[in-house]
Design a protein around this motif. Sequence first.
Motif, short mmCIF file in Angstrom:
data_model
loop_
_atom_site.label_atom_id
_atom_site.label_comp_id
_atom_site.label_asym_id
_atom_site.label_seq_id
_atom_site.Cartn_x
_atom_site.Cartn_y
_atom_site.Cartn_z
N GLU A 32 0.80 -1.22 0.00
CA GLU A 32 0.00 0.00 0.00
C GLU A 32 0.83 1.26 0.00
O GLU A 32 1.85 1.34 0.64
N ALA A 33 0.39 2.26 -0.72
CA ALA A 33 1.12 3.52 -0.78
C ALA A 33 0.76 4.38 0.40
O ALA A 33 -0.35 4.37 0.89
N GLY A 34 1.70 5.17 0.83
CA GLY A 34 1.46 6.08 1.93
C GLY A 34 1.38 5.37 3.26
O GLY A 34 0.94 5.95 4.25
N ALA A 35 1.76 4.11 3.32
CA ALA A 35 1.68 3.37 4.58
C ALA A 35 2.76 3.86 5.53
O ALA A 35 3.89 4.09 5.14
N SER A 36 2.39 4.02 6.78
CA SER A 36 3.37 4.44 7.77
C SER A 36 4.20 3.25 8.20
O SER A 36 3.78 2.11 8.08
N VAL A 37 5.38 3.52 8.73
CA VAL A 37 6.25 2.45 9.20
C VAL A 37 5.61 1.78 10.40
O VAL A 37 5.19 2.44 11.35
N SER A 38 5.52 0.46 10.37
CA SER A 38 4.91 -0.30 11.45
C SER A 38 5.95 -1.20 12.07
O SER A 38 6.60 -1.98 11.39
N ARG A 39 6.14 -1.10 13.37
CA ARG A 39 7.14 -1.89 14.05
C ARG A 39 6.48 -2.85 15.04
O ARG A 39 5.51 -2.51 15.69
N GLY A 40 7.07 -4.05 15.14
CA GLY A 40 6.55 -5.03 16.06
C GLY A 40 5.43 -5.84 15.44
O GLY A 40 4.86 -5.46 14.41
N ALA A 41 5.11 -6.96 16.05
CA ALA A 41 4.09 -7.82 15.50
C ALA A 41 2.74 -7.12 15.51
O ALA A 41 2.19 -6.77 14.50
N GLY A 42 2.20 -6.85 16.73
CA GLY A 42 0.96 -6.11 16.86
C GLY A 42 -0.14 -6.70 16.01
O GLY A 42 -0.19 -7.87 15.72
N ALA A 43 -1.07 -5.81 15.58
CA ALA A 43 -2.19 -6.25 14.78
C ALA A 43 -1.82 -6.33 13.30
O ALA A 43 -2.55 -6.90 12.51
N SER A 44 -0.70 -5.75 12.91
CA SER A 44 -0.36 -5.67 11.49
C SER A 44 0.38 -6.91 10.99
O SER A 44 0.56 -7.06 9.80
N VAL A 45 0.81 -7.78 11.90
CA VAL A 45 1.55 -8.98 11.52
C VAL A 45 0.93 -10.18 12.21
O VAL A 45 0.65 -10.15 13.41
N SER A 46 0.71 -11.25 11.46
CA SER A 46 0.21 -12.49 12.05
C SER A 46 1.11 -13.64 11.61
O SER A 46 1.69 -13.61 10.53
N VAL A 47 1.23 -14.64 12.47
CA VAL A 47 2.02 -15.84 12.16
C VAL A 47 1.09 -17.04 12.28
O VAL A 47 0.55 -17.31 13.35
N THR A 48 0.89 -17.77 11.18
CA THR A 48 -0.01 -18.90 11.15
C THR A 48 0.68 -20.10 10.50
O THR A 48 1.54 -19.92 9.63
N PRO A 49 0.32 -21.33 10.88
CA PRO A 49 0.97 -22.52 10.31
C PRO A 49 0.64 -22.72 8.84
O PRO A 49 1.44 -23.31 8.10
N THR A 50 -0.53 -22.28 8.39
CA THR A 50 -0.91 -22.43 6.99
C THR A 50 -1.32 -21.07 6.43
O THR A 50 -1.68 -20.16 7.18
N LEU A 51 -1.27 -20.95 5.13
CA LEU A 51 -1.63 -19.71 4.45
C LEU A 51 -2.94 -19.92 3.72
O LEU A 51 -3.05 -20.75 2.83
N GLU A 52 -3.96 -19.17 4.12
CA GLU A 52 -5.27 -19.31 3.50
C GLU A 52 -5.33 -18.48 2.22
O GLU A 52 -5.04 -17.29 2.23
N GLU A 53 -5.69 -19.13 1.13
CA GLU A 53 -5.85 -18.44 -0.15
C GLU A 53 -7.30 -18.00 -0.28
O GLU A 53 -8.22 -18.75 0.03
N ASP A 54 -7.50 -16.78 -0.73
CA ASP A 54 -8.84 -16.23 -0.93
C ASP A 54 -8.93 -15.62 -2.31
O ASP A 54 -8.80 -14.41 -2.48
#
Length: 224
Positions: A32-54
Amino acid sequence: SGTRRGDHSPRGTGRRALALRAAPRVARMSAEAGASVSRGAGASVSVTPTLEEDPAQRREIGALAVWSVTSAKPGNGVEMLRDESLDSYWQSDGAQPHLVNIQFQKKVRLAELAIYADYKHDESYTPNKISVRAGNSFHDLREIKVIELEEPVGWVTTSLTAAGSNECLRAYFVQLAILSNHQNGRDTHMRQVKIYGPRQPLTRALGHLTSFSTDDFAQYSTVR
């Protein structure tokens, strides 16, 4: 002679670039353009065992790009990032930061990024800080997000849209810079990378700015 796990002693000073035009089967992700720098996992990063395709909401566009890395150990090149196997990996072979470059022939809309990391197997080769950069070329990249990881095992997924907005980043060039590894490791392992764009409704692709919500109207929205 082989290098033991965690032994990241300096190698040659030369840096070589390796390039790959990804196979069509591999998936894509968005930014995304204009996105601010995001540090740390928080709500913006998730770690999952599988990747769901949509496929109804997003499409993997990595096959539209040329992929390159700043260095690679023989047998563990850039093609490993896109071979759809979680058992193989790209391994860097040079000084930090280690760079993965994703270059598109035209400006694309980007919404999401997914990286597979496996600390249990890779230990000190596992990235713990990744800078995501985007721009029109290698010379005007700007940092849009910093991902910080703590012993990840699974798919690390992050949105590349601006906070509070659904506007997608438009860019020709995306770069992943591995700034540091766990346990101060020198070289890095990265197993898979996918980059996604939003799926555009057919009516919008044909130039219609509005879409219909009922079947009775939608059947007349395009000419067969």
